[in-house]
Design a protein around this motif. Structure first.
Motif, PDB file in Angstrom:
ATOM      1  N   TYR A  42       0.793  -1.217   0.000  1.00  0.00           N
ATOM      2  CA  TYR A  42       0.000   0.000   0.000  1.00  0.00           C
ATOM      3  C   TYR A  42       0.834   1.279   0.000  1.00  0.00           C
ATOM      4  N   SER A  43       2.102   1.199   0.383  1.00  0.00           N
ATOM      5  CA  SER A  43       2.919   2.413   0.395  1.00  0.00           C
ATOM      6  C   SER A  43       3.598   2.682  -0.947  1.00  0.00           C
ATOM      7  N   SER A  44       3.927   1.617  -1.695  1.00  0.00           N
ATOM      8  CA  SER A  44       4.674   1.791  -2.943  1.00  0.00           C
ATOM      9  C   SER A  44       3.983   2.707  -3.950  1.00  0.00           C
ATOM     10  N   PRO A  45       2.701   2.480  -4.280  1.00  0.00           N
ATOM     11  CA  PRO A  45       2.060   3.386  -5.231  1.00  0.00           C
ATOM     12  C   PRO A  45       1.914   4.815  -4.705  1.00  0.00           C
ATOM     13  N   LEU A  46       1.725   4.958  -3.397  1.00  0.00           N
ATOM     14  CA  LEU A  46       1.612   6.299  -2.825  1.00  0.00           C
ATOM     15  C   LEU A  46       2.929   7.059  -2.941  1.00  0.00           C
ATOM     16  N   VAL A  47       4.039   6.362  -2.712  1.00  0.00           N
ATOM     17  CA  VAL A  47       5.351   6.990  -2.826  1.00  0.00           C
ATOM     18  C   VAL A  47       5.615   7.416  -4.264  1.00  0.00           C
ATOM     19  N   ALA A  48       5.347   6.509  -5.211  1.00  0.00           N
ATOM     20  CA  ALA A  48       5.586   6.816  -6.623  1.00  0.00           C
ATOM     21  C   ALA A  48       4.739   8.002  -7.071  1.00  0.00           C
ATOM     22  N   LEU A  49       3.479   8.018  -6.675  1.00  0.00           N
ATOM     23  CA  LEU A  49       2.588   9.122  -7.044  1.00  0.00           C
ATOM     24  C   LEU A  49       3.050  10.424  -6.408  1.00  0.00           C
ATOM     25  N   GLY A  50       3.475  10.355  -5.164  1.00  0.00           N
ATOM     26  CA  GLY A  50       3.896  11.557  -4.460  1.00  0.00           C
ATOM     27  C   GLY A  50       5.134  12.202  -5.075  1.00  0.00           C
ATOM     28  N   ILE A  51       6.165  11.403  -5.383  1.00  0.00           N
ATOM     29  CA  ILE A  51       7.389  11.994  -5.948  1.00  0.00           C
ATOM     30  C   ILE A  51       7.152  12.458  -7.377  1.00  0.00           C
ATOM     31  N   TRP A  52       6.281  11.758  -8.117  1.00  0.00           N
ATOM     32  CA  TRP A  52       5.937  12.203  -9.480  1.00  0.00           C
ATOM     33  C   TRP A  52       5.235  13.562  -9.418  1.00  0.00           C
ATOM     34  N   ALA A  53       4.297  13.734  -8.479  1.00  0.00           N
ATOM     35  CA  ALA A  53       3.578  14.996  -8.347  1.00  0.00           C
ATOM     36  C   ALA A  53       4.534  16.117  -7.961  1.00  0.00           C
ATOM     37  N   TYR A  54       5.430  15.837  -7.026  1.00  0.00           N
ATOM     38  CA  TYR A  54       6.382  16.858  -6.579  1.00  0.00           C
ATOM     39  C   TYR A  54       7.284  17.306  -7.725  1.00  0.00           C
ATOM     40  N   MET A  55       7.809  16.350  -8.468  1.00  0.00           N
ATOM     41  CA  MET A  55       8.717  16.694  -9.555  1.00  0.00           C
ATOM     42  C   MET A  55       7.986  17.392 -10.692  1.00  0.00           C
ATOM     43  N   SER A  56       6.712  17.073 -10.872  1.00  0.00           N
ATOM     44  CA  SER A  56       5.923  17.750 -11.910  1.00  0.00           C
ATOM     45  C   SER A  56       5.667  19.208 -11.539  1.00  0.00           C
ATOM     46  N   VAL A  57       5.338  19.441 -10.279  1.00  0.00           N
ATOM     47  CA  VAL A  57       5.035  20.793  -9.821  1.00  0.00           C
ATOM     48  C   VAL A  57       6.285  21.669  -9.810  1.00  0.00           C
ATOM     49  N   THR A  58       7.418  21.089  -9.413  1.00  0.00           N
ATOM     50  CA  THR A  58       8.652  21.871  -9.286  1.00  0.00           C
ATOM     51  C   THR A  58       9.498  21.861 -10.561  1.00  0.00           C
ATOM     52  N   ASP A  59       9.051  21.095 -11.571  1.00  0.00           N
ATOM     53  CA  ASP A  59       9.822  20.947 -12.823  1.00  0.00           C
ATOM     54  C   ASP A  59      11.229  20.409 -12.587  1.00  0.00           C
ATOM     55  N   ALA A  60      11.379  19.603 -11.556  1.00  0.00           N
ATOM     56  CA  ALA A  60      12.681  18.999 -11.270  1.00  0.00           C
ATOM     57  C   ALA A  60      12.944  17.865 -12.254  1.00  0.00           C
ATOM     58  N   PRO A  61      14.125  17.820 -12.862  1.00  0.00           N
ATOM     59  CA  PRO A  61      14.432  16.743 -13.812  1.00  0.00           C
ATOM     60  C   PRO A  61      14.641  15.426 -13.079  1.00  0.00           C
ATOM     61  N   PHE A  62      14.306  14.328 -13.754  1.00  0.00           N
ATOM     62  CA  PHE A  62      14.536  13.012 -13.153  1.00  0.00           C
ATOM     63  C   PHE A  62      16.027  12.718 -13.207  1.00  0.00           C
ATOM     64  N   PRO A  63      16.641  12.392 -12.071  1.00  0.00           N
ATOM     65  CA  PRO A  63      18.094  12.205 -12.044  1.00  0.00           C
ATOM     66  C   PRO A  63      18.527  10.881 -12.677  1.00  0.00           C
ATOM     67  N   GLY A  64      19.748  10.847 -13.148  1.00  0.00           N
ATOM     68  CA  GLY A  64      20.308   9.607 -13.630  1.00  0.00           C
ATOM     69  C   GLY A  64      20.643   8.694 -12.460  1.00  0.00           C
ATOM     70  N   LEU A  65      20.460   7.394 -12.649  1.00  0.00           N
ATOM     71  CA  LEU A  65      20.678   6.430 -11.579  1.00  0.00           C
ATOM     72  C   LEU A  65      21.824   5.500 -11.970  1.00  0.00           C
ATOM     73  N   SER A  66      22.908   5.574 -11.224  1.00  0.00           N
ATOM     74  CA  SER A  66      24.107   4.804 -11.533  1.00  0.00           C
ATOM     75  C   SER A  66      24.006   3.375 -11.017  1.00  0.00           C
ATOM     76  N   GLY A  67      24.972   2.565 -11.398  1.00  0.00           N
ATOM     77  CA  GLY A  67      25.017   1.200 -10.902  1.00  0.00           C
ATOM     78  C   GLY A  67      25.172   1.141  -9.399  1.00  0.00           C
ATOM     79  N   LYS A  68      25.963   2.065  -8.838  1.00  0.00           N
ATOM     80  CA  LYS A  68      26.131   2.107  -7.384  1.00  0.00           C
ATOM     81  C   LYS A  68      24.823   2.433  -6.688  1.00  0.00           C
ATOM     82  N   PHE A  69      24.040   3.328  -7.301  1.00  0.00           N
ATOM     83  CA  PHE A  69      22.742   3.651  -6.724  1.00  0.00           C
ATOM     84  C   PHE A  69      21.896   2.392  -6.599  1.00  0.00           C
ATOM     85  N   TRP A  70      21.807   1.610  -7.683  1.00  0.00           N
ATOM     86  CA  TRP A  70      20.988   0.402  -7.665  1.00  0.00           C
ATOM     87  C   TRP A  70      21.496  -0.599  -6.640  1.00  0.00           C
TER      88      TRP A  70
END
Length: 296
Positions: A42-70
């Protein structure tokens, strides 16, 4: 006080509330795996929706994700799944308050893992604070009717959860540090969204293999399980923001304020009573938090 301290206190409060709900699910409806899965489903879709909404409102670019990040994010996610399962299983062994205290070995273990994996040490006074807190945990390690101090099932679940939560904390801080963004919300939100999506898939696959009917029971218990998801999202986001701002060991040490909330819940909600030794242990942990705050 710094922002990360307030965020850590908020996260600790929400985490305590989530564990209360999971204790209820474990006691009345779901297996350990089902109660663990409920927080991710129940938290996973809420988190995804929340960060998508925040980045849409603030026009923040989606960051690149490196191998170390994963590597950091996925290892943190696996550690958190196993740690949560240990805590839920532990509820059957000790009362609610002592069960949560057992997992607080994570503070010491997070400090050690942070030093080894990320090269982040703690100050001498910080070490003193962590040592005082660990002494409090030791006082709480005896089983209620005697027996070995550390060689009992409750201690095994508690210490196991502490180690795994340490792995999770260091992994999540490492993931946040790998994201090249000046916005702490983006760093925390993207890390959390990736971790919870991965955790949902892993837990669903596990339950489908081991206990197909449990997924249906989690869905059927949505009235409580969805609240677990909401509190999990709020608490996890708080932890991720704090990890993005500060050493994971310091964050977890301040997060021990959760024990205050835990003992209040234990006394007023679950009607559980603590022994003098347990109260002495919690007193030492409170002192350790105060020393740590003074050290920063």
């Amino acid at each position: 006080m710094a922002l990360w301290i307030y965020v850590s206190v908020f996260a600790a409060f929400m985490q305590n509330l989530r564990f209360m709900l999971q204790k209820h699910l474990k006691a009345t409806k779901l297996s350990t795996g089902g109660a663990t899965f409920s927080r991710f489903l129940y938290s996973s879709p809420l988190v995804a929706l929340g960060i998508w909404a925040y980045m849409s409102v603030t026009d923040a670019p989606f960051p690149g994700l490196s191998g170390k990040f994963w590597a950091y994010a996925l290892s943190g996610g696996i550690g958190q799944i196993l740690a949560t399962a240990c805590v839920v299983a532990l509820f059957a062994e000790r009362n609610f308050a002592v069960g949560i205290v057992f997992k607080k070995t994570e503070v010491v273990l997070t400090a050690l893992l942070g030093l080894v994996v990320l090269g982040e040490g703690v100050s001498p006074l910080g070490v003193v604070a962590i040592a005082i807190g660990f002494a409090g945990v030791v006082l709480l390690s005896d089983p209620p009717k005697g027996g070995a101090r550390f060689f009992n099932k409750a201690a095994g679940f508690g210490l196991g959860s502490g180690l795994l939560f340490g792995v999770s904390a260091v992994g999540y801080r490492g993931a946040a540090l790998q994201i090249d963004s000046p916005d702490v919300i983006v760093r925390a939100g993207v890390s959390l969204a990736v971790a919870t999506a991965f955790q949902t898939l892993i837990m669903a696959a596990w339950l489908a293999w081991r206990d197909k009917g449990e997924i249906g029971r989690v869905v059927a218990s949505w009235r409580v399980s969805s609240l677990v998801g909401v509190t999990s999202m709020c608490g996890s986001f708080g932890w991720f923001v704090a990890f993005a701002l500060q050493n994971a060991a310091y964050v977890k040490a301040v997060g021990q304020v959760e024990l205050v909330f835990t003992f209040l819940a234990s006394y007023f909600i679950f009607k559980e009573r603590s022994t003098p030794k347990e109260l002495a242990g919690i007193a030492l942990i409170v002192v350790s938090i105060l020393v740590l705050v003074a050290a920063l």
